[in-house]
Design a protein around this motif. Structure first.
Motif, PDB file in Angstrom:
ATOM      1  N   GLU A   1      35.067  35.517   5.320  1.00 57.86           N
ATOM      2  CA  GLU A   1      34.379  34.266   5.033  1.00 57.86           C
ATOM      3  C   GLU A   1      32.866  34.487   5.139  1.00 57.86           C
ATOM      4  OE1 GLU A   1      35.688  31.457   4.064  1.00 57.86           O
ATOM      5  OE2 GLU A   1      37.741  32.232   4.166  1.00 57.86           O
ATOM      6  N   PRO A   2      32.078  33.659   4.427  1.00 55.39           N
ATOM      7  CA  PRO A   2      30.604  33.757   4.533  1.00 55.39           C
ATOM      8  C   PRO A   2      30.105  33.578   5.967  1.00 55.39           C
ATOM      9  CG  PRO A   2      31.228  32.422   2.650  1.00 55.39           C
ATOM     10  CD  PRO A   2      32.504  32.688   3.408  1.00 55.39           C
ATOM     11  N   LEU A   3      30.847  32.800   6.759  1.00 58.12           N
ATOM     12  CA  LEU A   3      30.428  32.568   8.149  1.00 58.12           C
ATOM     13  C   LEU A   3      30.400  33.872   8.950  1.00 58.12           C
ATOM     14  CD1 LEU A   3      29.678  30.622  10.421  1.00 58.12           C
ATOM     15  CD2 LEU A   3      32.141  30.292  10.855  1.00 58.12           C
ATOM     16  N   ASP A   4      31.336  34.767   8.652  1.00 59.49           N
ATOM     17  CA  ASP A   4      31.367  36.046   9.375  1.00 59.49           C
ATOM     18  C   ASP A   4      30.086  36.845   9.130  1.00 59.49           C
ATOM     19  OD1 ASP A   4      33.873  35.667  10.520  1.00 59.49           O
ATOM     20  OD2 ASP A   4      34.890  36.349   8.717  1.00 59.49           O
ATOM     21  N   ALA A   5      29.637  36.812   7.868  1.00 55.83           N
ATOM     22  CA  ALA A   5      28.398  37.530   7.549  1.00 55.83           C
ATOM     23  C   ALA A   5      27.210  36.898   8.271  1.00 55.83           C
ATOM     24  CB  ALA A   5      28.163  37.508   6.036  1.00 55.83           C
ATOM     25  N   GLU A   6      27.197  35.572   8.341  1.00 54.60           N
ATOM     26  CA  GLU A   6      26.103  34.889   9.042  1.00 54.60           C
ATOM     27  C   GLU A   6      26.081  35.257  10.530  1.00 54.60           C
ATOM     28  OE1 GLU A   6      23.654  33.163   7.731  1.00 54.60           O
ATOM     29  OE2 GLU A   6      24.526  33.681   5.781  1.00 54.60           O
ATOM     30  N   LEU A   7      27.265  35.384  11.109  1.00 50.25           N
ATOM     31  CA  LEU A   7      27.331  35.770  12.525  1.00 50.25           C
ATOM     32  C   LEU A   7      26.730  37.155  12.757  1.00 50.25           C
ATOM     33  CD1 LEU A   7      30.913  34.499  13.488  1.00 50.25           C
ATOM     34  CD2 LEU A   7      28.729  33.584  14.285  1.00 50.25           C
ATOM     35  N   VAL A   8      26.985  38.059  11.836  1.00 58.11           N
ATOM     36  CA  VAL A   8      26.430  39.408  11.959  1.00 58.11           C
ATOM     37  C   VAL A   8      24.912  39.366  11.861  1.00 58.11           C
ATOM     38  CG1 VAL A   8      26.327  41.704  10.921  1.00 58.11           C
ATOM     39  CG2 VAL A   8      28.513  40.502  11.072  1.00 58.11           C
ATOM     40  N   TYR A   9      24.394  38.575  10.900  1.00 63.22           N
ATOM     41  CA  TYR A   9      22.941  38.455  10.745  1.00 63.22           C
ATOM     42  C   TYR A   9      22.293  37.851  11.992  1.00 63.22           C
ATOM     43  CZ  TYR A   9      23.355  39.563   5.767  1.00 63.22           C
ATOM     44  OH  TYR A   9      23.591  40.188   4.583  1.00 63.22           O
ATOM     45  N   LEU A  10      22.947  36.849  12.566  1.00 65.75           N
ATOM     46  CA  LEU A  10      22.403  36.227  13.778  1.00 65.75           C
ATOM     47  C   LEU A  10      22.356  37.214  14.939  1.00 65.75           C
ATOM     48  CD1 LEU A  10      24.116  32.698  13.643  1.00 65.75           C
ATOM     49  CD2 LEU A  10      21.689  33.211  13.338  1.00 65.75           C
ATOM     50  N   ASN A  11      23.408  37.997  15.077  1.00 62.43           N
ATOM     51  CA  ASN A  11      23.426  39.005  16.138  1.00 62.43           C
ATOM     52  C   ASN A  11      22.342  40.049  15.913  1.00 62.43           C
ATOM     53  OD1 ASN A  11      25.849  39.220  18.299  1.00 62.43           O
ATOM     54  ND2 ASN A  11      26.494  37.996  16.533  1.00 62.43           N
ATOM     55  N   LEU A  12      22.139  40.438  14.664  1.00 58.95           N
ATOM     56  CA  LEU A  12      21.122  41.435  14.354  1.00 58.95           C
ATOM     57  C   LEU A  12      19.722  40.894  14.658  1.00 58.95           C
ATOM     58  CD1 LEU A  12      20.541  44.233  13.248  1.00 58.95           C
ATOM     59  CD2 LEU A  12      20.535  43.262  10.930  1.00 58.95           C
ATOM     60  N   SER A  13      19.488  39.629  14.318  1.00 58.26           N
ATOM     61  CA  SER A  13      18.173  39.040  14.607  1.00 58.26           C
ATOM     62  C   SER A  13      17.916  38.974  16.114  1.00 58.26           C
ATOM     63  CB  SER A  13      18.077  37.639  13.992  1.00 58.26           C
ATOM     64  OG  SER A  13      19.010  36.749  14.603  1.00 58.26           O
ATOM     65  N   GLN A  14      18.958  38.720  16.888  1.00 57.40           N
ATOM     66  CA  GLN A  14      18.812  38.698  18.343  1.00 57.40           C
ATOM     67  C   GLN A  14      18.487  40.095  18.869  1.00 57.40           C
ATOM     68  OE1 GLN A  14      22.282  37.312  20.428  1.00 57.40           O
ATOM     69  NE2 GLN A  14      21.351  37.606  22.445  1.00 57.40           N
ATOM     70  N   ILE A  15      19.125  41.100  18.275  1.00 56.82           N
ATOM     71  CA  ILE A  15      18.867  42.475  18.682  1.00 56.82           C
ATOM     72  C   ILE A  15      17.410  42.855  18.416  1.00 56.82           C
ATOM     73  CG2 ILE A  15      19.382  44.895  18.175  1.00 56.82           C
ATOM     74  CD1 ILE A  15      21.426  43.555  19.903  1.00 56.82           C
ATOM     75  N   PHE A  16      16.845  42.382  17.296  1.00 57.93           N
ATOM     76  CA  PHE A  16      15.435  42.674  16.997  1.00 57.93           C
ATOM     77  C   PHE A  16      14.530  42.188  18.122  1.00 57.93           C
ATOM     78  CE2 PHE A  16      16.323  42.584  12.166  1.00 57.93           C
ATOM     79  CZ  PHE A  16      16.671  43.923  12.210  1.00 57.93           C
ATOM     80  N   SER A  17      14.813  41.004  18.631  1.00 58.23           N
ATOM     81  CA  SER A  17      14.016  40.451  19.728  1.00 58.23           C
ATOM     82  C   SER A  17      14.156  41.311  20.985  1.00 58.23           C
ATOM     83  CB  SER A  17      14.455  39.014  20.024  1.00 58.23           C
ATOM     84  OG  SER A  17      13.806  38.517  21.171  1.00 58.23           O
ATOM     85  N   GLU A  18      15.384  41.717  21.280  1.00 56.07           N
ATOM     86  CA  GLU A  18      15.621  42.534  22.468  1.00 56.07           C
ATOM     87  C   GLU A  18      14.987  43.927  22.317  1.00 56.07           C
ATOM     88  OE1 GLU A  18      19.779  42.646  23.187  1.00 56.07           O
ATOM     89  OE2 GLU A  18      19.976  40.481  23.480  1.00 56.07           O
ATOM     90  N   ILE A  19      15.023  44.479  21.093  1.00 48.79           N
ATOM     91  CA  ILE A  19      14.411  45.787  20.857  1.00 48.79           C
ATOM     92  C   ILE A  19      12.906  45.705  21.083  1.00 48.79           C
ATOM     93  CG2 ILE A  19      13.822  47.465  19.068  1.00 48.79           C
ATOM     94  CD1 ILE A  19      16.622  47.069  17.936  1.00 48.79           C
ATOM     95  N   SER A  20      12.287  44.637  20.591  1.00 46.76           N
ATOM     96  CA  SER A  20      10.849  44.463  20.775  1.00 46.76           C
ATOM     97  C   SER A  20      10.489  44.429  22.257  1.00 46.76           C
ATOM     98  CB  SER A  20      10.400  43.168  20.093  1.00 46.76           C
ATOM     99  OG  SER A  20       9.041  42.914  20.359  1.00 46.76           O
ATOM    100  N   GLU A  21      11.257  43.666  23.029  1.00 50.00           N
ATOM    101  CA  GLU A  21      10.988  43.577  24.468  1.00 50.00           C
ATOM    102  C   GLU A  21      11.189  44.930  25.160  1.00 50.00           C
ATOM    103  OE1 GLU A  21      13.507  40.509  25.928  1.00 50.00           O
ATOM    104  OE2 GLU A  21      12.394  38.876  24.970  1.00 50.00           O
TER     105      GLU A  21
END
Length: 405
Positions: free
Chosen positions: A167-187
Motif C-alpha cells: 500500500e502507499p502508506l507503507d512507502a510513506e512510513l519508510v520515508y518518515l523513518n528515513l527523515s527521522q534518521i536524517f535528524s538523528e544523523i545530524s545530531e
C-alpha cells in the motif's frame, strides 16, 4: 591497550631525604605516546618548572643561615691614623639551618605530588575524551548503517508498490523513518565533531586516524577498594606534605622569635697603640617577643592538618562512590553483552526475511528495526558508561600510573 602492572613501582614515602627533579622522574618510566602528548600541556610545563624551582630552593636552604660580617673603620686624629678591622658572626644557636633543610625537602615532595596528581588528572581527562569520541563514532556509524538500510528499503518498497504488493502508506512510513534518521544523523555528527575537538584540545598530535591507542580496556577482570591506595593518592600525600611543611614552618617561627648571639673580633691601631677587641651582642626581645606570630604559625599548622583530614575523607568517599558506580555499570554492561551476543545480527536477518516474505507488515517491520537500533545504542551507552566509570575509579584510587597506556 591497557596492561595492568601488579606491584609496579614503589609507593613514595614522605621522608626527609628527598632529592627529586624532573630529569629523575623521566628516568623512572618510559614515556608513551599519550604521556608525550600530556607533557606538552602548558599546565604540566608550569608544574614541572615549579618542581625545578623547589628543588633549587631546597638546595639553597641547606646553606648556613647567617654569613659573617666584615667591619672596617678609619679616622685621622691629628697626626695619628686610627683604624680597625673586624669580623663578626651570628650563631645559629637554635639550629634553624636544619629546620630550613626539612622545609625545603617537604616543599620538593609537595611539588612532586602536585605534578603526579596533575599528570594523572590530565591523563584521565584525555582517556575520557577518547572514550567519548569512540562512543560518538560508533553511534554515528550505526546511524549511517541505518540510513543505508532505509535507503535500500525505499527502493524495495517502491518496486513492491508499483507491483501492487504494498500500500502507499507503507512507502510513506519508510520515508518518515528515513527523515527521522536524517535528524538523528545530524545530531550524531555534531556530537562526533565536538568529541574530536575535545580530544585534539587535550592531545595536540591526535587525529581521528591516529593509530595509537586503538582500544580502551584496562584488562582487569575484577576491582577492589583498598584504603591504603587512598592514603597513597597524590592529592592526599600532597595535603599531608603541606601539613608537615606547615608544622616545620611553625617550628622555624618559634626559633626566629628567639635571640641568636653575635660574636666578633677586631684588631687595629689607635695612635701608637695596638688595639684588639672582642664583641658580643644579643637582641633583647623586650618590646616585641613575637608570641602572636608564633601562635599564628601554629594555628596555620592546625588548619593544614584539618585540611589534610578533609582531603583524605573526601578522596575516600569519592573512591567508594566510584567503586559502587563501576560495579553497577560493569554488571549491566556484561548482562547486555550476554543477552545480545549473536542475537542482534540474527534478528536483523530474520526480520528482513519475514518482511520480504510478507509475514509482517511494513509498520511492524520498521518498529522492530527501530527497536533493534535502540538495543545497539543502549550497548554503546552501557559500554561508554562502564569505561568512564572505570577511568574515574582508577583515578580516584590513585592507580592510573600503574597502567601502561
Amino acid at each position: 591497550m591497557y596492561i595492568y602492572l601488579k606491584n609496579a613501582g614503589l609507593v613514595l614515602s614522605l621522608c626527609m631525604a628527598v632529592s627529586f627533579s624532573v630529569a629523575t622522574y623521566g628516568k623512572q618510566k618510559s614515556i608513551s605516546w599519550l604521556d608525550s602528548q600530556i607533557n606538552k600541556d602548558p599546565e604540566v610545563v608550569v608544574a614541572k618548572e615549579l618542581l625545578n624551582a623547589s628543588n633549587h630552593r631546597a638546595k639553597s636552604l641547606t646553606q648556613a643561615v647567617y654569613n659573617p660580617e666584615l667591619e672596617a673603620n678609619y679616622e685621622k686624629e691629628g697626626d695619628f691614623d686610627n683604624y680597625s678591622i673586624g669580623i663578626s658572626q651570628t650563631i645559629d644557636f637554635w639550629d634553624k639551618q636544619s629546620t630550613n633543610k626539612t622545609i625545603g625537602e617537604i616543599d620538593v615532595y609537595a611539588n612532586q605530588q602536585q605534578l603526579l596528581s596533575l599528570l594523572d588528572s590530565k591523563k584521565a581527562n584525555a582517556l575520557t575524551a577518547l572514550v567519548n569520541w569512540q562512543a560518538a563514532k560508533k553511534a554515528a556509524q550505526l546511524l549511517s548503517e541505518r540510513e543505508e538500510q532505509l535507503q535500500t528499503l525505499v527502493g524495495i518498497v517502491e518496486d513492491k508498490r508499483k507491483a501492487g504488493l504494498l500500500e502507499p502508506l507503507d512507502a510513506e512510513l519508510v520515508y518518515l523513518n528515513l527523515s527521522q534518521i536524517f535528524s538523528e544523523i545530524s545530531e550524531s555528527q555534531i556530537a562526533l565533531k565536538n568529541a574530536e575537538i575535545k580530544v585534539q584540545e587535550l592531545l595536540p598530535d591526535w587525529t581521528p586516524n591516529t593509530a595509537n591507542l586503538p582500544s580502551f580496556t584496562f584488562g582487569a577482570t575484577s576491582y577492589s577498594f583498598d584504603s591504603q591506595w587512598v592514603e597513597d593518592h597524590p592529592k592526599v600525600k600532597l595535603a599531608r606534605a603541606q601539613w608537615k611543611g606547615q608544622q616545620s614552618k611553625a617550628q622555624l617561627t618559634t626559633m626566629e622569635s628567639k635571640p641568636n648571639p653575635t660574636i666578633g673580633v677586631s684588631a687595629g691601631k689607635s695612635g701608637d697603640e695596638d688595639l684588639v677587641g672582642v664583641t658580643f651582642s644579643i637582641p633583647l626581645n623586650i618590646r616585641n617577643n613575637y608570641s602572636d606570630t608564633v601562635k599564628a604559625a601554629y594555628s596555620e599548622a592546625i588548619a593544614a592538618e584539618a585540611n589534610f583530614r578533609s582531603v583524605y575523607r573526601k578522596q575516600s568517599f569519592e573512591a567508594k562512590a566510584n567503586y559502587e558506580s563501576l560495579n553497577v555499570s560493569k554488571k549491566y554492561y556484561e548482562q547486555w553483552q550476554k543477552l545480545t551476543r549473536g542475537r542482534l545480527d540474527s534478528s536483523a536477518n530474520l526480520l528482513n526475511r519475514r518482511w520480504e516474505a510478507g509475514d509482517i507488515n511494513t509498520s511492524d517491520y520498521l518498529l522492530a528495526l527501530n527497536q533493534r537500533a535502540e538495543g545497539l545504542h543502549a550497548g554503546i551507552r552501557l559500554e561508554n558508561q562502564f569505561k568512564l566509570a572505570e577511568i574515574s575509579f582508577v583515578l580516584s584510587m590513585g592507580q592510573l600510573s600503574k597502567f601502561e597506556i
